[in-house]
Design an enzyme around this catalytic site. Structure first.
Site, PDB file in Angstrom:
ATOM      1  N   GLY A 176      -3.099   6.668   4.232  1.00 44.27           N
ATOM      2  CA  GLY A 176      -3.768   6.430   5.571  1.00 44.27           C
ATOM      3  C   GLY A 176      -3.585   7.285   6.722  1.00 44.27           C
TER       4      GLY A 176
ATOM      5  N   GLY B 298      -5.099  10.457   6.682  1.00 45.73           N
ATOM      6  CA  GLY B 298      -5.982  11.485   7.088  1.00 45.73           C
ATOM      7  C   GLY B 298      -5.713  12.711   6.254  1.00 45.73           C
TER       8      GLY B 298
ATOM      9  N   SER C  47      -5.654  10.080  -1.464  1.00 46.22           N
ATOM     10  CA  SER C  47      -6.483   9.906  -2.706  1.00 46.22           C
ATOM     11  C   SER C  47      -6.861  10.980  -3.465  1.00 46.22           C
ATOM     12  CB  SER C  47      -7.780   8.812  -2.375  1.00 46.22           C
ATOM     13  OG  SER C  47      -8.658   9.642  -1.441  1.00 46.22           O
TER      14      SER C  47
ATOM     15  N   ALA D 155      -5.287  14.025  -3.505  1.00 45.54           N
ATOM     16  CA  ALA D 155      -4.394  14.889  -4.097  1.00 45.54           C
ATOM     17  C   ALA D 155      -4.028  14.097  -5.614  1.00 45.54           C
ATOM     18  CB  ALA D 155      -3.347  14.623  -3.145  1.00 45.54           C
TER      19      ALA D 155
ATOM     20  N   ASP E   2     -12.808  17.481  -0.202  1.00 47.16           N
ATOM     21  CA  ASP E   2     -11.277  17.003  -0.266  1.00 47.16           C
ATOM     22  C   ASP E   2     -10.822  17.451  -1.762  1.00 47.16           C
ATOM     23  OD1 ASP E   2     -11.735  15.557   2.204  1.00 47.16           O
ATOM     24  OD2 ASP E   2     -11.138  13.861   1.717  1.00 47.16           O
TER      25      ASP E   2
END
Length: 329
Positions: free
Chosen positions: A113, A115, A119, A121, A162
């Protein structure tokens, strides 16, 4: 890292991937605008080995988590902890694993959480370890592509940004036509991430912005286009090492993020607290609606970190050139 027994079979495959932070371009990247993001020096590590008892398991001491997995049906039996990240691992397993019993261990020094792309990674590291475990050729392009599909399946909607960063490492510029270019520089300026206990929901915030855009297409279209122009200006400022310009663009970008409805009272408090305590620039990073801010604070990272940590959570980060690998333990 790969551990092999005397017969040549892989006993354990270990892979790690970095977290990331978005410097410019969140939300506008969904609408074919550019973005700039960078890998950071916080990582997720996944190890996979054959199960000795015929049951697939997932364990993380860092998260105080343990579960038995049914990889074929993407289901699990929770033994302890909160499920959270397990959906990404199950989706990655479903895409690449042969459903034979395995034991998975997750080590994570990326705060959930925060930022920092925990998830993404974890997804990238899981896929890389699976590729090695099953003898699939290590291919970063394929891993990034698979990881994006995993995130999209779990979240409903996802930018490839991401997973691209967590796979490749370094600082990247994602162009309007989705071409990736890497900054050829050594950018060592100080950043602090501040994050609240209220987590943002990426899918929900993306849908909210889309609904606002549908109701106000001309206005939101102009704002999103301006966000893209900020990214292009930021690219030039980063290349030239113009810290004042980078900070100024971050602050302008924050105002636009506020205008599209992704800011919150908590995020705004952290943004302005960071600036009061020495940050040159600060803004939301990620989807907003909760979650995180990033503060650009050359020479003031300690002061900004301590100020944000009084009422929320803060972590100092460094940028990293290292992407996913099979040698990190």
């Amino acid at each position: 890292m790969v551990i092999i027994n005397l017969s040549g079979d892989i006993m354990e495959a270990i892979a790690s991937a970095p977290g990331k932070t978005i410097l410019f371009g969140e939300h506008s990247v969904v609408y074919k605008q550019p973005a700039i993001a960078t890998a950071v020096n916080k990582r997720a590590t996944i190890s996979i080995k054959r199960s000795t008892n015929g049951v697939s398991t997932l364990r993380s001491d860092d998260l105080q988590f343990e579960a038995e997995l049914d990889t074929e049906n993407k289901s699990y039996n929770l033994i302890r902890g909160k499920p959270g990240i397990i959906r990404y691992i199950l989706e990655a397993l479903f895409s690449t694993h042969d459903h034979s019993p395995i034991d998975i261990k997750l080590s994570l020094n990326i705060p959930i959480g925060s930022g920092l792309g925990s998830s993404a990674a974890v997804t990238v590291a899981t896929l890389a370890a699976l590729h090695k475990f099953h003898g699939i050729k290590f291919n970063k392009h394929l891993i990034a592509k698979k990881a994006h599909i995993v995130e999209r399946n779990v979240q409903g909607i996802a930018s490839p940004l991401d997973t691209l960063v967590c796979t490749n490492g370094g600082m990247i510029y994602l162009s309007r036509d989705k071409m990736v270019s890497r900054f050829n520089l050594n950018f060592k300026s100080s950043f602090v991430i501040g994050y609240t206990s209220k987590r943002g929901n990426t899918g929900k915030m993306v849908r909210s912005v889309r609904a606002l855009k549908n109701r106000n297409p001309r206005i939101l279209g102009s704002i999103i286009k301006t966000m893209g122009q900020i990214v292009d200006e930021a690219k030039l400022a980063i290349i030239s090492g113009n810290n004042q310009k980078i900070a100024e663009l971050m602050n302008i970008n924050q105002g636009l993020l506020d205008s599209i409805g992704v800011n919150t009272t908590e995020l705004s408090r952290m943004v302005y607290s960071a600036r009061r305590h020495g940050a040159l620039g600060s803004k939301i990073t990620g989807s907003g609606g909760g979650g995180s801010i990033i503060a650009f604070c050359p020479g003031k990272s300690n002061e900004v970190h301590d100020a944000l940590n009084k009422y929320d959570n803060a972590i100092k980060i460094a940028l990293s050139n290292e992407g996913v690998n099979l040698k990190y333990r």
